[in-house]
Design a protein around this motif. Structure first.
Motif, PDB file in Angstrom:
ATOM      1  N   UNK A 163       9.739   7.401 -15.769  1.00 29.13           N
ATOM      2  CA  UNK A 163       9.737   7.170 -14.321  1.00 29.13           C
ATOM      3  C   UNK A 163       9.308   5.737 -14.035  1.00 29.13           C
ATOM      4  N   UNK A 164      10.068   5.067 -13.166  1.00 31.34           N
ATOM      5  CA  UNK A 164       9.774   3.651 -12.940  1.00 31.34           C
ATOM      6  C   UNK A 164       8.694   3.434 -11.883  1.00 31.34           C
ATOM      7  N   UNK A 165       8.750   4.152 -10.757  1.00 36.65           N
ATOM      8  CA  UNK A 165       7.844   3.868  -9.650  1.00 36.65           C
ATOM      9  C   UNK A 165       6.976   5.066  -9.267  1.00 36.65           C
ATOM     10  N   UNK A 166       5.714   4.773  -8.970  1.00 32.73           N
ATOM     11  CA  UNK A 166       4.836   5.697  -8.244  1.00 32.73           C
ATOM     12  C   UNK A 166       4.491   5.030  -6.921  1.00 32.73           C
ATOM     13  N   UNK A 167       4.886   5.656  -5.838  1.00 34.98           N
ATOM     14  CA  UNK A 167       4.626   5.113  -4.504  1.00 34.98           C
ATOM     15  C   UNK A 167       3.456   5.893  -3.915  1.00 34.98           C
ATOM     16  N   UNK A 168       2.353   5.213  -3.664  1.00 37.28           N
ATOM     17  CA  UNK A 168       1.107   5.855  -3.252  1.00 37.28           C
ATOM     18  C   UNK A 168       0.880   5.596  -1.765  1.00 37.28           C
ATOM     19  N   UNK A 169       0.782   6.683  -1.000  1.00 37.14           N
ATOM     20  CA  UNK A 169       0.642   6.580   0.454  1.00 37.14           C
ATOM     21  C   UNK A 169      -0.646   7.270   0.895  1.00 37.14           C
ATOM     22  N   UNK A 170      -1.673   6.508   1.281  1.00 43.12           N
ATOM     23  CA  UNK A 170      -2.869   7.115   1.874  1.00 43.12           C
ATOM     24  C   UNK A 170      -2.534   7.627   3.278  1.00 43.12           C
ATOM     25  N   UNK A 171      -3.036   8.814   3.606  1.00 47.39           N
ATOM     26  CA  UNK A 171      -2.693   9.443   4.877  1.00 47.39           C
ATOM     27  C   UNK A 171      -3.980   9.877   5.584  1.00 47.39           C
ATOM     28  N   UNK A 172      -4.181   9.367   6.785  1.00 44.93           N
ATOM     29  CA  UNK A 172      -5.336   9.806   7.578  1.00 44.93           C
ATOM     30  C   UNK A 172      -4.995   9.743   9.063  1.00 44.93           C
ATOM     31  N   UNK A 173      -4.825  10.907   9.664  1.00 44.75           N
ATOM     32  CA  UNK A 173      -4.593  11.027  11.113  1.00 44.75           C
ATOM     33  C   UNK A 173      -3.481  10.108  11.614  1.00 44.75           C
ATOM     34  N   UNK A 174      -2.329  10.207  10.969  1.00 44.21           N
ATOM     35  CA  UNK A 174      -1.181   9.374  11.359  1.00 44.21           C
ATOM     36  C   UNK A 174       0.052  10.258  11.565  1.00 44.21           C
ATOM     37  N   UNK A 184      -4.909   8.232  -5.582  1.00 49.69           N
ATOM     38  CA  UNK A 184      -3.488   8.308  -5.889  1.00 49.69           C
ATOM     39  C   UNK A 184      -3.136   7.612  -7.184  1.00 49.69           C
ATOM     40  N   UNK A 185      -3.809   6.489  -7.470  1.00 50.94           N
ATOM     41  CA  UNK A 185      -3.550   5.740  -8.704  1.00 50.94           C
ATOM     42  C   UNK A 185      -3.888   6.582  -9.931  1.00 50.94           C
ATOM     43  N   UNK A 186      -4.945   7.370  -9.857  1.00 49.50           N
ATOM     44  CA  UNK A 186      -5.335   8.219 -10.985  1.00 49.50           C
ATOM     45  C   UNK A 186      -4.243   9.224 -11.354  1.00 49.50           C
ATOM     46  N   UNK A 187      -3.482   9.655 -10.379  1.00 50.43           N
ATOM     47  CA  UNK A 187      -2.446  10.658 -10.616  1.00 50.43           C
ATOM     48  C   UNK A 187      -1.061  10.060 -10.811  1.00 50.43           C
ATOM     49  N   UNK A 188      -0.947   8.755 -10.721  1.00 54.73           N
ATOM     50  CA  UNK A 188       0.357   8.101 -10.835  1.00 54.73           C
ATOM     51  C   UNK A 188       0.894   8.200 -12.258  1.00 54.73           C
ATOM     52  N   UNK A 240       5.354   1.447 -12.638  1.00 55.26           N
ATOM     53  CA  UNK A 240       4.888   0.518 -11.609  1.00 55.26           C
ATOM     54  C   UNK A 240       4.384   1.316 -10.409  1.00 55.26           C
ATOM     55  N   UNK A 241       3.369   0.759  -9.737  1.00 53.44           N
ATOM     56  CA  UNK A 241       2.799   1.407  -8.564  1.00 53.44           C
ATOM     57  C   UNK A 241       2.971   0.516  -7.337  1.00 53.44           C
TER      58      UNK A 241
END
Length: 326
Positions: free
Chosen positions: A1-12, A75-79, A83-84
């Protein structure tokens, strides 16, 4: 897998669907999307679960609220990708973003791929902040990259950058948990250690919000910004860099001190201002490396009026400009 896209989510809940959809519509499909619900109290977490249930590329995680930095680190720990990318949940990416990044990566396997960004103002008008010559940033070191860019404009946001995951983890990079303005503390330090950096055309759409973290100034923000200056001072003392780059980095610190610290100290509560002034005084030496009229004027004010009166004056100027809509 080439990419891990990490999106923090808080009240959005208002924006998260647009963000996720911008990833899922990519033609390039060798990626995973990691949604980190950071203890949201609105429907954001449920939206994340719905996407994860509908698409095998999407993984949703839920954790107690720990702030943006903590969510990114989580998220990085689970990637699992090579590439992130860090994408804020109220922003989104262009349709060909991953394809462009993949082409750049396949050409020479860089540690980092940079990009400029599109900015969405309060009326959702899109503007491109075009500052750099991409052709100059291909296969060069991180120090050479910052030598090319810092004299023009600071480029230390986590968004609009793609990091080789092994480079990130082997150097034990992480965002400071609980700290605001965390990008200022870490991103340029990451770039400085890169052996190979590329740049691609802009693919990231950054939304400017009145109530976002970076649009609100308070005592916590001032404390954290000054902690970042402390970290940078230690970094300069323990790392060797070419003299011209060092002077440019010092000038960058001076501009950050001018724009985001000294003026705002004059706006915080009186009982905390004394501590902030004492800490800020440790970093006014950076002003000596910036030849701008602004830094020269502030240096003169500090010399003749002292740092306290200078900050109060700058605070009044900021209040006046804000009232005039500047």
């Amino acid at each position: 897998m080439l990419f891990s896209i990490i999106v923090p989510v808080y009240n959005i809940e208002k924006w998260i669907a647009e963000c996720v959809d911008s990833v899922l519509c990519q033609e390039f499909e060798d990626y995973e999307l990691i949604l980190v619900d950071d203890g949201s109290t609105d429907s954001s977490g449920k939206i994340c679960d719905r996407y994860a249930g509908d698409n095998s590329r999407v993984r949703a995680f839920h954790k107690p609220n720990g702030g943006l930095s903590d969510a990114r680190n989580y998220g990085t720990e689970y990637a699992r990708g090579e590439y992130i990318l860090y994408v804020d949940g109220d922003d989104y990416i262009a349709g060909q973003a991953l394809q462009k990044l993949a082409r750049s990566i396949q050409s020479n396997t860089p540690d980092i791929v940079l990009a400029e960004g599109w900015y969405l103002d309060h009326s959702d008008e899109i503007k491109l902040k075009k500052l750099f010559d991409r052709s100059e940033i291909y296969g060069i070191t991180g120090q050479e990259t910052l030598l090319n860019t810092t004299a023009i404009y600071p480029n230390w946001a986590a968004w609009g950058k793609c990091f080789r995951r092994s480079f990130w983890t082997e150097n034990h990079f992480s965002f400071q948990k609980g700290r605001l303005a965390e990008d200022f503390q870490i991103i340029d330090q990451v770039i400085l250690q890169a052996e190979k950096v590329n740049m691609v055309e802009a693919y990231y759409f950054y939304r400017i919000r009145d109530h976002s973290i970076m649009q609100s100034v308070n005592e916590k923000m001032m404390d954290d910004l000054l902690l970042n200056f402390s970290d940078w001072k230690k970094y300069f003392e323990t790392h060797v860099m070419e003299e011209r780059l060092a002077r440019q980095m010092y000038a960058l610190m001076a501009r950050e001190l001018n724009h985001n610290v000294l003026g705002y100290i004059g706006l915080v509560k009186t009982d905390h201002r004394k501590d902030l002034l004492r800490e800020a005084s440790k970093y006014v030496f950076f002003l000596n490396y910036d030849d701008s009229k602004e830094s020269k004027l502030i240096r003169s004010c500090i010399r003749f009026m002292g740092i306290k009166m200078t900050c109060l004056l700058l605070g009044k100027i900021k209040k006046y400009r804000k009232a005039r809509g500047h």
